[in-house]
Design an enzyme around this catalytic site. Sequence first.
Site, PDB file in Angstrom:
ATOM      1  N   HIS A  12      43.683 -24.856  89.977  1.00 25.68           N
ATOM      2  CA  HIS A  12      43.091 -24.085  88.882  1.00 25.68           C
ATOM      3  C   HIS A  12      41.833 -24.800  88.430  1.00 25.68           C
ATOM      4  O   HIS A  12      41.877 -25.991  88.101  1.00 25.68           O
ATOM      5  CB  HIS A  12      44.054 -23.939  87.709  1.00 25.68           C
ATOM      6  CG  HIS A  12      43.378 -23.446  86.466  1.00 25.68           C
ATOM      7  ND1 HIS A  12      42.703 -22.235  86.430  1.00 25.68           N
ATOM      8  CD2 HIS A  12      43.216 -23.987  85.239  1.00 25.68           C
ATOM      9  CE1 HIS A  12      42.181 -22.073  85.230  1.00 25.68           C
ATOM     10  NE2 HIS A  12      42.463 -23.125  84.488  1.00 25.68           N
TER      11      HIS A  12
ATOM     12  N   HIS B 187      37.727 -24.361  86.398  1.00 22.86           N
ATOM     13  CA  HIS B 187      36.821 -23.595  85.544  1.00 22.86           C
ATOM     14  C   HIS B 187      35.473 -23.469  86.263  1.00 22.86           C
ATOM     15  O   HIS B 187      34.411 -23.611  85.658  1.00 22.86           O
ATOM     16  CB  HIS B 187      36.677 -24.277  84.177  1.00 22.86           C
ATOM     17  CG  HIS B 187      37.961 -24.331  83.409  1.00 22.86           C
ATOM     18  ND1 HIS B 187      38.136 -25.082  82.264  1.00 22.86           N
ATOM     19  CD2 HIS B 187      39.158 -23.703  83.625  1.00 22.86           C
ATOM     20  CE1 HIS B 187      39.371 -24.914  81.814  1.00 22.86           C
ATOM     21  NE2 HIS B 187      40.020 -24.094  82.625  1.00 22.86           N
TER      22      HIS B 187
ATOM     23  N   GLU C 256      48.047 -25.623  80.712  1.00 26.12           N
ATOM     24  CA  GLU C 256      48.198 -24.393  81.496  1.00 26.12           C
ATOM     25  C   GLU C 256      49.189 -24.563  82.655  1.00 26.12           C
ATOM     26  O   GLU C 256      49.020 -23.954  83.714  1.00 26.12           O
ATOM     27  CB  GLU C 256      46.831 -23.934  81.999  1.00 26.12           C
ATOM     28  CG  GLU C 256      45.897 -23.541  80.855  1.00 26.12           C
ATOM     29  CD  GLU C 256      44.619 -22.891  81.346  1.00 26.12           C
ATOM     30  OE1 GLU C 256      44.477 -21.679  81.155  1.00 26.12           O
ATOM     31  OE2 GLU C 256      43.775 -23.607  81.920  1.00 26.12           O
TER      32      GLU C 256
ATOM     33  N   HIS D 228      36.782 -17.629  82.370  1.00 25.80           N
ATOM     34  CA  HIS D 228      37.642 -18.816  82.412  1.00 25.80           C
ATOM     35  C   HIS D 228      37.462 -19.605  83.714  1.00 25.80           C
ATOM     36  O   HIS D 228      37.073 -20.757  83.680  1.00 25.80           O
ATOM     37  CB  HIS D 228      39.091 -18.331  82.239  1.00 25.80           C
ATOM     38  CG  HIS D 228      40.112 -19.416  82.120  1.00 25.80           C
ATOM     39  ND1 HIS D 228      41.369 -19.188  81.616  1.00 25.80           N
ATOM     40  CD2 HIS D 228      40.100 -20.721  82.461  1.00 25.80           C
ATOM     41  CE1 HIS D 228      42.075 -20.312  81.621  1.00 25.80           C
ATOM     42  NE2 HIS D 228      41.315 -21.250  82.135  1.00 25.80           N
TER      43      HIS D 228
HETATM   44 ZN   LIG Z   1      41.911 -23.217  82.511  1.00 24.56          ZN
END
Ligand SMILES: [Zn+2]
Length: 239
Positions: free
Chosen positions: A106, A108, A87, A170
């Site tokens: 980022h 989860h 990503e 997500h």
């Molecule tokens: Zn992710």
Amino acid sequence: MAASAPTIPSFDAPELAELKRALVTAAHVLDHEGITDGYGHVSVRVPGAPAFLTLAAVSPGIATLDRLVMLDLDGNRLGGAHGAPNEWPIHASVLRARPDVESVCHTHSKWSTIFSVLPKPLQTLHHYGKFLPAAGVPIYRQAGLVRTVERGDALAAALGDGPAVLMRGHGDTVVGNCIEQAVMRTIRLATIGELAHLALQVGEPEYLTAEELESYASDERDPKRGWEYYTQRVAAARR
Ligand SMILES: [Zn+2]
């Protein structure tokens, strides 16, 4: 004479050493605080250059200096280990869209994920959320990993000029003007999510208004203090 393109230092340039150490520490902190798991990543812009450093396809909790990679904003590898995160466009698109941002996390996060699918916005019920919009954290609604620049740009658009965006089903993406601020915000976003989730089990919270949040002097005036606390915690756990 045309303006010359900004110079990108080599991956091994001494001027990047401190940023690289901070990046590894940031990844360890997010893992130690239970916000990342086997997935998630942190990035930092190469100062003044269209490039960034991030984790080279390694879980945050076991990141090391030799598992970092430097990419340009098109995802081309400029140095470091092989294996960019799937990503990577999250970081490239946000850093391109937001010149004020130096670092992107980022995760989860389970707390962000819960509020990414609820009909209620994630609003602030503690002054730790002072940096968040009082009306609620925006949500990037497209399902699936952000593996293309098109998706990265859509995520950056959902983030807008804010500090954080939830990603439906997500996790989240959080930005800061330095690694320390991005990490502190990510931890605090998780705290706000946990508190809001608990509160909603009992009733409708009386969230703090923008005016009330403004009255708090704490939060981000001294992000180094929180950074020191969390880095000491992770250092003690690894001794
Ligand atoms: Zn992710």
